[in-house]
Design a protein around this motif. Structure first.
Motif, PDB file in Angstrom:
ATOM      1  N   LEU A  68     -78.128 -20.044  88.953  1.00 41.65           N
ATOM      2  CA  LEU A  68     -77.796 -19.296  87.734  1.00 41.65           C
ATOM      3  C   LEU A  68     -78.583 -17.995  87.684  1.00 41.65           C
ATOM      4  N   LEU A  69     -77.883 -16.912  87.391  1.00 38.47           N
ATOM      5  CA  LEU A  69     -78.515 -15.629  87.120  1.00 38.47           C
ATOM      6  C   LEU A  69     -78.353 -15.357  85.635  1.00 38.47           C
ATOM      7  N   ILE A  70     -79.475 -15.240  84.931  1.00 36.47           N
ATOM      8  CA  ILE A  70     -79.468 -15.040  83.479  1.00 36.47           C
ATOM      9  C   ILE A  70     -80.182 -13.730  83.173  1.00 36.47           C
ATOM     10  N   ARG A  71     -79.484 -12.830  82.463  1.00 34.84           N
ATOM     11  CA  ARG A  71     -80.087 -11.535  82.133  1.00 34.84           C
ATOM     12  C   ARG A  71     -79.947 -11.244  80.644  1.00 34.84           C
ATOM     13  N   GLY A  72     -80.988 -10.663  80.081  1.00 36.07           N
ATOM     14  CA  GLY A  72     -80.943 -10.310  78.669  1.00 36.07           C
ATOM     15  C   GLY A  72     -82.285  -9.802  78.205  1.00 36.07           C
ATOM     16  N   GLY A 128     -87.950 -10.515  72.853  1.00 38.77           N
ATOM     17  CA  GLY A 128     -89.314 -10.072  72.595  1.00 38.77           C
ATOM     18  C   GLY A 128     -89.557  -8.633  72.999  1.00 38.77           C
ATOM     19  N   GLY A 129     -88.508  -7.825  72.960  1.00 42.29           N
ATOM     20  CA  GLY A 129     -88.647  -6.420  73.324  1.00 42.29           C
ATOM     21  C   GLY A 129     -88.746  -6.172  74.812  1.00 42.29           C
ATOM     22  N   LYS A 130     -88.499  -7.213  75.623  1.00 38.69           N
ATOM     23  CA  LYS A 130     -88.566  -7.068  77.075  1.00 38.69           C
ATOM     24  C   LYS A 130     -87.262  -7.509  77.729  1.00 38.69           C
ATOM     25  N   LYS A 131     -86.966  -6.897  78.853  1.00 37.38           N
ATOM     26  CA  LYS A 131     -85.809  -7.315  79.640  1.00 37.38           C
ATOM     27  C   LYS A 131     -86.232  -8.423  80.594  1.00 37.38           C
ATOM     28  N   HIS A 132     -85.371  -9.416  80.702  1.00 38.11           N
ATOM     29  CA  HIS A 132     -85.677 -10.564  81.550  1.00 38.11           C
ATOM     30  C   HIS A 132     -84.541 -10.793  82.548  1.00 38.11           C
TER      31      HIS A 132
END
Length: 284
Positions: A51-55, A58-62
Motif C-alpha cells: 500500500l502507498l498512502i499519501r496525505g 499535523g501540518g506535514k506531508k506523509h
C-alpha cells in the motif's frame, strides 16, 4: 482511492510462487486447484500488493508504505527457488507514482517474514544491506521483532536478519505493543494466528474504511475462515481471528486488501445464498 486526507493506492512489489498445498493447508488440492491453478511444480502465483498512502496530517506531508515485498538483494538461487518476478520491481512501480525511496516517511511492516519485509533493505555500495528507505521510520509489533530475534524452528527460515538488523542499527526501527494509531486515521492492530506478532493496518477517513489483511487472509481465495495455510502457526486462533474480522466487515463498504492475491487485490465481502463468503472486487 481517497480516505479522508489519505490517497491510497496498491503498488506491486513483484510476484513470486509458493507451493499450493502449503498455501491451502488441509484443503484438498481437488478443491483449491479449481480456484487457484498450480503450475507443473505445484506452485501458485503470489502477489506482493503493497500500500502507498499519501496525505497531510499535523501540518506535514506523509508518504507511507505498507509492507515492501521480497526485495531484490537475495541470491539468484533464492530468487529462482521462489520464481521472483525480478529485481527493482518495487522501485519501478513507486516511480510510476512519482515516489522515490527517499520520499518514504513511514514504512509499516505487518510482520518481518521475508515476503513482507524483504524490501526493507537493499545492498549498499559495499555489498552489505542498508535501509531501503533512509528517511522512514519502520514500525512493527514488538512481539514480532522479539520472535524474529529468537525464532522458533518452525518459522526460522522466514525471518532473515538482513531484513531488519540494518534498520535497528540505523535507529529506524520502532515497535508498538498492540493497537496503535501511527497517524490520524492510520492505525495497526494485532491479528494473531499466522504468527503471534502479525498486525493488520487500518485506514479510515471521509466515512470510508480499508483493512490491509496481510497473512490473516492472504488471498481472496482464502476468504472461507477454515481455509488456513500450512504456514499458519496457530490454526485455531487464525480461524477465530478471521471469523471476527469477517463478522466486522461482511455486508459493509469496508475495503479489504488481500496482500498476496494477483487477480483480486482488494474487494468488499458479503455472503451468497448458501451463506458462503464472497468477494466483490474493488479498484484501489
Amino acid at each position: 482511492m481517497q480516505f479522508g486526507p489519505w490517497d491510497v493506492q496498491i503498488v506491486s512489489g513483484g510476484t513470486f510462487r509458493l507451493d499450493g498445498g502449503a498455501m491451502f493447508g488441509t484443503v484438498p488440492k481437488v478443491v483449491w486447484n479449481k480456484l487457484y491453478p498450480a503450475d507443473e511444480e505445484n506452485q501458485i502465483l503470489m502477489a506482493t500488493n503493497c500500500l502507498l498512502i499519501r496525505g497531510e496530517a499535523g501540518g506535514k506531508k506523509h508518504v507511507v508504505l505498507v509492507d515492501n515485498g521480497n526485495g531484490d538483494k537475495e541470491s539468484d538461487d533464492f530468487m529462482a527457488r521462489f520464481k521472483f518476478q525480478g529485481r527493482g520491481v518495487l522501485d519501478a512501480n513507486l516511480a510510476k507514482h512519482g515516489v522515490k525511496p527517499e520520499d518514504i516517511t513511514l514504512c509499516i511492516l505487518t510482520h518481518l517474514h521475508f515476503d513482507h519485509a524483504g524490501g526493507s533493505t537493499r545492498l549498499g555500495a559495499d555489498g552489505k544491506p542498508v535501509p531501503s528507505f533512509p528517511h522512514a521510520r519502520y514500525v512493527v509489533q514488538a512481539k514480532d521483532l522479539a520472535d524474529a530475534k529468537h525464532p522458533h524452528l518452525r518459522v526460522k527460515a522466514s525471518y532473515l536478519p538482513q531484513n531488519w538488523e540494518p534498520l535497528e542499527a540505523a535507529g529506524l526501527l520502532e515497535t508498538v505493543d498492540g493497537i496503535a494509531e501511527l497517524l490520524p486515521g492510520i492505525s495497526v492492530r494485532p491479528a494473531p494466528g499466522h504468527i503471534e506478532g502479525l498486525q493488520n493496518v487500518i485506514v479510515e477517513g471521509g466515512g470510508k474504511r480499508l483493512v490491509y489483511l496481510a497473512d490473516l487472509i492472504p488471498t481472496a481465495r482464502h476468504i472461507q475462515p477454515a481455509w488456513c495455510m500450512g504456514y499458519d502457526l496457530d490454526v485455531v486462533t487464525c480461524v477465530n481471528e478471521r471469523q471476527k474480522l469477517l463478522d466486522e466487515v461482511t455486508g459493509t463498504d469496508t475495503v479489504c486488501v488481500f496482500e498476496h492475491d494477483p487477480e483480486f487485490p482488494a474487494g468488499t465481502v458479503s455472503r451468497d445464498a448458501k451463506g458462503k463468503y464472497v468477494v466483490a472486487p474493488v479498484q484501489v
